[in-house]
Design a protein around this motif. Structure first.
Motif, short mmCIF file in Angstrom:
data_model
loop_
_atom_site.label_atom_id
_atom_site.label_comp_id
_atom_site.label_asym_id
_atom_site.label_seq_id
_atom_site.Cartn_x
_atom_site.Cartn_y
_atom_site.Cartn_z
N LEU A 111 43.19 40.43 9.65
CA LEU A 111 44.11 40.05 8.39
C LEU A 111 45.63 40.02 8.55
O LEU A 111 46.17 38.81 8.30
CB LEU A 111 44.17 40.96 7.14
CG LEU A 111 42.44 40.79 6.69
CD1 LEU A 111 42.42 41.95 5.55
CD2 LEU A 111 42.56 39.50 5.82
N CYS A 112 45.85 40.93 9.28
CA CYS A 112 47.47 41.02 9.74
C CYS A 112 47.86 40.23 10.99
O CYS A 112 49.47 40.37 11.28
CB CYS A 112 48.06 42.42 9.80
SG CYS A 112 47.57 43.27 8.15
N LYS A 113 46.83 39.98 11.76
CA LYS A 113 47.19 39.14 13.06
C LYS A 113 47.95 40.26 13.94
O LYS A 113 48.52 39.83 14.95
CB LYS A 113 48.06 38.12 13.20
CG LYS A 113 47.47 36.98 11.89
CD LYS A 113 46.23 36.61 12.34
CE LYS A 113 45.37 35.31 11.03
NZ LYS A 113 44.15 35.48 11.33
N ARG A 114 47.77 41.60 13.84
CA ARG A 114 48.35 42.36 15.06
C ARG A 114 47.51 43.78 14.55
O ARG A 114 46.90 43.89 13.53
CB ARG A 114 50.01 42.71 14.51
CG ARG A 114 50.41 43.00 13.29
CD ARG A 114 51.86 42.93 13.04
NE ARG A 114 52.16 43.32 11.71
CZ ARG A 114 52.21 44.70 11.16
NH1 ARG A 114 51.91 45.66 11.96
NH2 ARG A 114 52.67 44.90 9.93
N ARG A 115 47.99 44.87 15.39
CA ARG A 115 47.43 46.08 15.09
C ARG A 115 48.16 46.83 14.26
O ARG A 115 49.49 47.02 14.36
CB ARG A 115 47.27 47.00 16.52
CG ARG A 115 46.34 48.19 16.40
CD ARG A 115 46.36 48.73 17.90
NE ARG A 115 45.44 49.77 17.91
CZ ARG A 115 45.76 51.09 17.40
NH1 ARG A 115 47.09 51.30 17.17
NH2 ARG A 115 44.84 52.09 17.23
N VAL A 116 47.40 47.58 13.19
CA VAL A 116 48.25 48.15 12.21
C VAL A 116 47.66 49.81 12.26
O VAL A 116 46.68 49.85 12.27
CB VAL A 116 47.94 47.69 10.82
CG1 VAL A 116 48.69 48.53 9.72
CG2 VAL A 116 48.63 46.22 10.72
N GLU A 117 48.26 50.54 12.27
CA GLU A 117 48.17 51.97 12.20
C GLU A 117 47.94 52.42 10.56
O GLU A 117 48.31 52.07 9.72
CB GLU A 117 49.32 52.81 12.65
CG GLU A 117 49.36 52.91 14.13
CD GLU A 117 48.06 53.40 15.11
OE1 GLU A 117 47.88 54.38 14.49
OE2 GLU A 117 48.22 52.98 16.09
N PRO A 118 46.59 53.03 10.59
CA PRO A 118 46.26 53.55 9.25
C PRO A 118 47.35 54.45 8.62
O PRO A 118 47.78 55.10 9.28
CB PRO A 118 45.00 53.92 9.30
CG PRO A 118 44.78 54.50 10.95
CD PRO A 118 45.50 53.49 11.65
#
Length: 208
Positions: A167-174
């Protein structure tokens, strides 16, 4: 013409008598409304609100909204929430799906007949296997938090991290989960271990 009318009425009666008709209708309606009539929510952690009102069919013998109705309203709000923020679409695109693996509810004050309320749903965070969501039932008469529900959406076929990255097109930290949710997760893990032991399952079987 009369025969067609009678047949239609009989089918409608059977649909609502033999199946949970309103529930089966509300789910696709909630998804279509969220997809076609409501704006897309780009912020995965943003709170979404859904208005409701206590109807006669929601009441129990004490004349307030029965416990099961809270879970049902939270279900509808949750599927609308996940549709608007794109999670359901991402699951479909990745060939995966999510199931409700655990939920808990805390009831603080009754909602009464015709009382207006809001279900305020938000994504609290995720781990390697599941999303964690919260639904708050807030009375619109005085803003009191009447009930609080937490749910664990177990992801099958992919991982929450991959969905968010899709969804964000990048890695996202929770985000950091609230302390009480961490305790609840620990309880679920302990419960899973006990149930696996009772069933004679191998410890390698993952908890669900």
């Amino acid at each position: 013409m009369l025969g067609l009318l009678v047949s239609s009425m009989a089918l409608a009666l059977a649909f609502f008598a033999l199946l949970d008709g309103w529930y089966l209708l509300r789910f696709p309606c909630a998804v279509l409304r969220a997809r076609l009539l409501e704006p897309r929510v780009r912020d995965l952690l943003a709170e979404q609100r859904r208005a409701g009102r206590v109807l006669p069919s929601d009441l129990d013998l004490l004349l307030h909204m029965n416990n099961a109705r809270y879970l049902r309203e939270a279900d509808v709000a949750r599927v609308a929430h996940l549709t608007r923020c794109g999670v359901l679409g991402a699951l479909r695109e990745l060939g995966a799906h999510a199931v409700l693996a655990a939920s808990c509810a805390r009831y603080r004050r009754s909602l009464h007949l015709f009382e207006p309320f809001e279900v305020r749903t938000r994504l609290l965070g995720w781990d390697d296997r599941a999303f964690y969501l919260e639904a708050r039932f807030v009375s619109l008469r005085d803003g009191f938090l009447c009930a609080l529900l937490r749910s664990r959406q177990h992801v099958l076929g992919t991982s929450p991290e991959r969905i968010v990255q899709h969804l964000c097109k990048r890695r996202v930290e929770p985000p950091e989960l609230p302390e009480d949710v961490k305790h609840w997760i620990s309880y679920n893990e302990a419960s899973s271990q006990l149930l696996r032991a009772e069933s004679g399952l191998n410890e390698d079987v993952k908890a669900q």
